[in-house]
Design an enzyme around this catalytic site. Structure first.
Site, PDB file in Angstrom:
ATOM      1  N   LYS A 148       0.849  -1.203   0.000  1.00 35.52           N
ATOM      2  CA  LYS A 148       0.000   0.000   0.000  1.00 35.52           C
ATOM      3  C   LYS A 148       0.876   1.240   0.000  1.00 35.52           C
ATOM      4  O   LYS A 148       1.886   1.296   0.718  1.00 35.52           O
ATOM      5  CB  LYS A 148      -0.916  -0.025   1.231  1.00 35.52           C
ATOM      6  CG  LYS A 148      -1.951   1.093   1.272  1.00 35.52           C
ATOM      7  CD  LYS A 148      -2.835   0.970   2.509  1.00 35.52           C
ATOM      8  CE  LYS A 148      -3.906   2.050   2.555  1.00 35.52           C
ATOM      9  NZ  LYS A 148      -4.763   1.912   3.774  1.00 35.52           N
ATOM     10  N   SER A 203      -9.799   1.804   2.956  1.00 34.54           N
ATOM     11  CA  SER A 203      -8.960   2.604   2.089  1.00 34.54           C
ATOM     12  C   SER A 203      -7.921   1.792   1.322  1.00 34.54           C
ATOM     13  O   SER A 203      -7.347   2.296   0.369  1.00 34.54           O
ATOM     14  CB  SER A 203      -8.235   3.656   2.924  1.00 34.54           C
ATOM     15  OG  SER A 203      -7.328   3.044   3.831  1.00 34.54           O
ATOM     16  N   SER A 245      -9.949  -0.537   7.210  1.00 30.79           N
ATOM     17  CA  SER A 245      -9.408  -0.339   5.869  1.00 30.79           C
ATOM     18  C   SER A 245      -8.687  -1.546   5.264  1.00 30.79           C
ATOM     19  O   SER A 245      -8.302  -1.512   4.094  1.00 30.79           O
ATOM     20  CB  SER A 245      -8.453   0.858   5.843  1.00 30.79           C
ATOM     21  OG  SER A 245      -9.178   2.059   5.838  1.00 30.79           O
TER      22      SER A 245
END
Lengths: 98, 527
Positions: free
Chosen positions: B104, B179, B203
C-alpha cells in the site's frame, strides 16, 4: 450542532486551510450533519469513566545516549520544495518592523 | 498478449509458489515476471522504464482495476535474481522467499514514490524504508509496487485517491472498498498473491470482504508503524491481504515484531500464529454480537452470515449471543477520534519539508495555500472535523467523551471475552456498491465502518474472510463476496486465525472473480 459559515472559516484558519467560498458553503452543512451524528458520544459515559487514548498502557523506555547512523542532511533536504544553505527555506514568518 | 500469461503462477497461493521455488520447479524471476506481465496486461500501467507509472484520473480505462500507482519492475526483477542466486548457492532462505507482493502506498520504500494517494506527496521519494518494508525484504518477499488508496487512508471505497478510482475485480463498475482498495484489487485480480494494507477503522477488513479475500488487522502495536505515514496513530495498523488463511498467517508472521523505532510497539510476543492453526473449533465458544446485525445490514449479507453460523455449529463450535452495549456508539466515537488525530498528524504537510508548496508572501499564507491545493475534499473534511473537535470549548464535549466511549467499548469486549473465545459479525453491512453511489454523502460512507470500528477502538485483532456470495440490492442475478469478521482478545491473533482456518476449510470459497464485469483469468473482462 449547526456550524455557521463563519465558524467554518474560523476552524479553517486554525487548520491552515485556505478554503474557497464554495467549499465553505459545502462544508457547513456536511460538518453539521457529521458532528450532529457524533454528538451521540455525549450521553453515555459517566464522569468517573477514564478516557482511553491507547489500547495498551505502555511506559516510556530509555536507550543509551549514543550516536547512531542517520540520514544525511542532503538526503533529508532532497525532498524539500525549497532549500537554502543546507536548510529548509520558508517565506517570511515575522512581519517587518513598521 | 493473454497467451503469454502464466495463470499457473498468478493463481497460485503464496505457499504453493514458495514450495515450487524451494523445489526448484520455478525460479523467483519467473514468478515475478509472470506477475509483472499480468499487471501490464490487466492494470493499464505504462510498462516502461525501471518504475512503471499508473495512468491517472482522466486517462483511466473502465476495464482496468487501477490497483497500482507505481510498479517497481526493475527492483523486483533484480531482487528476484538475487534470491535465485542465493538459493542456488545454498543459502538459507525464509519460508516465503521469492513470493511477490504489493505494498500500500502509505508505507515508505526507499527509491520508490510514496504518495498516500495525495497530490500533496506527488513525486516524493522517501529516503528510508518503513520497518514493514525492511521486514519484507529480510524475508525475501519481492515488492512488485505501490497500490492505490483513499487519500491518506481516509475512505471506504478508494474513490478518494487523487489519482483516480480503483475498481473491484469482481465487478469493475463497483468499488473494491477502502482505504486499502488497491491492495485488495491487486490480490483479488491475481496481480499479486499477497499484499500489505493498513487498517485504521476497517481499511483492510472491509476491502477484503468486498473482494473475496482474507484480510487481517493484527493486534494494535504488534506490527511497527515506523514509515507508515500516520492517519490516526492510536488506531493505524498494517496487516496482510491474501487469498487463503494460511498465506495471511505467513505474511503477518513475516512483518510482526517489536520495533524500538515505534514508541507504540508492544514488547509482548504474539503467540506463534501457526502452532494451533489446524486445531479446529470443536468446543470453542463463538459469540455473535447482537448489536452488529439487523438494521442497516443488507438481507443478502445477513443470509450469508446466518449460514456461516450454521457452518461453525456444524464444525462443533457453540454459538452464543453476546452484547457489546456501547458498540453502536463506536462509529460516532471513531469519527471524532480518528479525525482529531488526523488533524494533528497532517499538520506536517505544510509545504516546508516535503511534497507540494504553493508560494505565497508569508509563511502562514504559504501553508494555507499549499494545504488547500494539496488535499482533496475528504481529507479537508476530516481535518476540519478534527480541528473543531480539538478546539477550545469543544474538546470536552467531543474528544474527551469519545475517549471515554473507547474505554467503555474496551470494557465491553473484555466482558464478552469472559464468556466466549472469539466474536463474529458480518464485516461490512453491504456487498460492494457501485462507483459514485455514496460519493456525495460522507455520513452514508462512514456507516460502512460500523462493524469494523469497535475492534479498532479496542486494539484487538480482527480479520475478514470470505463467507459466500450475495446478490446486491437492485442487481438481480449478481453474486458478490460477503465477509465474515472474526475478533479475538488482545494478542490472541493465533485464536482468530485458528477459527478462520477451520471456517475456510468448511467453506471452500473460490477466490477467482466471476459474474458480470469480472476480470477473468486470461485478463479479459466479462460483459
Amino acid at each position: 450542532m449547526a456550524l455557521s459559515p463563519d465558524e467554518v472559516r474560523h476552524v479553517a484558519r486554525l487548520a491552515r486551510l485556505a478554503l474557497t467560498d464554495d467549499e465553505v458553503a459545502e462544508l457547513a452543512p456536511q460538518l453539521s450533519t457529521i458532528l450532529g451524528y457524533a454528538e451521540q458520544v455525549g450521553d453515555l459515559a459517566a464522569d468517573d469513566v477514564e478516557p482511553t487514548t491507547h489500547p495498551f498502557a505502555l511506559t516510556d523506555v530509555m536507550r543509551p545516549d549514543e550516536a547512531r547512523p542517520s540520514l544525511t542532511a542532503a538526503q533529508v533536504l532532497a525532498g524539500a520544495p525549497a532549500v537554502e544553505q543546507d536548510r529548509f527555506a520558508v517565506p517570511r514568518i515575522v512581519a517587518e518592523e513598521g | 498478449m493473454a497467451a503469454t500469461q502464466r495463470p499457473d503462477l498468478t493463481q497460485a497461493s503464496a505457499a504453493d509458489l514458495a514450495g515450487s521455488m524451494a523445489a526448484g520447479e520455478v525460479s523467483a524471476r519467473e514468478v515475478v515476471d509472470a506477475h509483472l506481465e499480468r499487471i501490464a496486461v490487466v492494470d493499464g500501467v505504462d510498462a516502461q522504464g525501471p518504475v512503471w507509472s499508473a495512468k491517472t484520473a482522466g486517462r483511466l480505462d473502465a476495464d482496468e482495476p487501477h490497483a497500482f500507482l507505481a510498479v517497481t519492475a526493475e527492483a523486483a526483477r533484480d531482487h528476484a535474481d538475487d534470491i535465485d542466486r542465493r538459493r542456488a548457492a545454498g543459502e538459507h532462505l525464509g519460508p516465503l522467499a521469492g513470493v511477490p507482493l504489493a505494498l500500500k502506498d502509505v508505507l515508505t520504500m526507499r527509491g520508490a514514490p510514496t504518495t498516500c494517494g495525495s497530490r500533496m506527496l506527488e513525486g516524493w521519494i522517501p529516503p528510508y524504508d518503513a520497518t514493514v518494508t525492511r521486514k519484507l525484504r529480510e524475508a525475501d518477499l519481492v515488492v512488485l509496487g505501490k497500490t492505490n488508496m483513499d487519500e491518506f487512508a481516509m475512505g471506504s471505497s478508494t474513490e478518494n485517491s487523487a489519482f483516480g478510482d480503483t475498481r473491484n475485480p469482481w465487478d469493475l463498475d463497483r468499488v473494491p472498498g477502502g482505504s486499502s482498495g488497491g491492495s485488495a484489487a491487486a490480490v483479488a485480480g491475481m496481480l499479486a498473491p499477497l499484499a500489505i494494507g493498513t487498517d485504521t477503522g476497517g481499511s483492510i477488513r472491509q476491502p477484503a470482504a468486498l473482494t473475496g479475500l482474507v484480510g487481517a488487522k493484527p493486534t494494535y502495536g504488534t506490527v511497527s508503524r515506523y514509515g507508515l505515514v500516520a492517519f490516526a496513530s492510536s488506531l493505524d495498523q498494517a496487516g496482510p491481504f491474501a487469498r487463503t488463511v494460511g498465506d495471511a498467517v505467513a505474511l503477518q508472521t513475516a512483518i510482526q515484531a517489536h520495533d524500538p523505532r515505534d514508541s507504540t510497539s508492544v514488547p509482548d510476543v504474539v503467540p506463534d500464529l501457526g502452532l494451533h492453526l489446524q486445531d479446529g473449533v470443536a468446543g470453542l465458544k463463538i459469540g455473535v454480537v447482537r448489536e452488529l446485525q439487523g438494521e442497516g445490514f443488507e438481507p443478502g449479507v445477513e443470509a450469508v452470515f446466518q449460514a456461516s453460523l450454521e457452518r461453525l455449529t456444524a464444525l462443533g463450535a457453540e454459538i452464543v449471543e453476546v452484547s457489546l452495549p456501547t458498540a453502536p456508539v463506536g462509529l460516532a466515537a471513531y469519527y471524532l477520534i480518528a479525525p482529531s488525530e488526523a488533524s494533528s498528524n497532517l499538520a506536517r504537510f505544510d509545504g516546508v519539508r516535503y511534497g507540494l508548496r504553493v508560494d505565497a508572501p508569508t509563511a502562514e499564507e504559504m501553508n494555507a495555500a499549499t494545504r488547500a491545493a494539496g488535499f482533496g475534499a475528504e481529507v479537508k473534511r476530516r481535518i476540519m472535523i478534527g480541528t473543531h473537535a480539538l478546539s477550545s470549548g469543544y474538546y470536552d464535549a467531543y474528544y474527551l467523551q469519545a475517549s471515554k466511549i473507547r474505554t467503555l467499548i474496551a470494557n465491553d469486549f473484555r466482558a464478552a471475552f469472559d464468556q466466549v473465545d472469539v466474536l463474529v459479525s458480518p464485516t461490512s453491512p453491504t456487498v460492494a456498491f457501485n462507483l459514485g453511489a455514496k460519493a456525495d454523502d460522507p455520513l452514508a460512507m462512514y456507516l460502512n465502518d460500523v462493524a469494523t470500528v469497535p475492534a479498532s477502538l479496542a486494539g484487538i485483532p480482527a480479520l475478514s474472510l470470505p463467507a459466500g456470495l450475495a446478490e446486491a440490492p437492485g442487481a438481480p442475478g449478481s453474486a458478490l463476496p460477503v465477509g465474515l469478521q472474526i475478533m479475538a482478545p488482545l494478542l490472541r491473533d493465533d485464536l482468530m486465525y485458528r477459527v478462520a482456518w477451520a471456517f475456510e476449510q468448511a467453506t471452500g470459497f473460490d477466490p477467482r472473480p466471476s459474474g458480470p464485469r469480472a476480470i477473468h483469468l486470461d485478463g479479459e473482462v466479462s460483459p
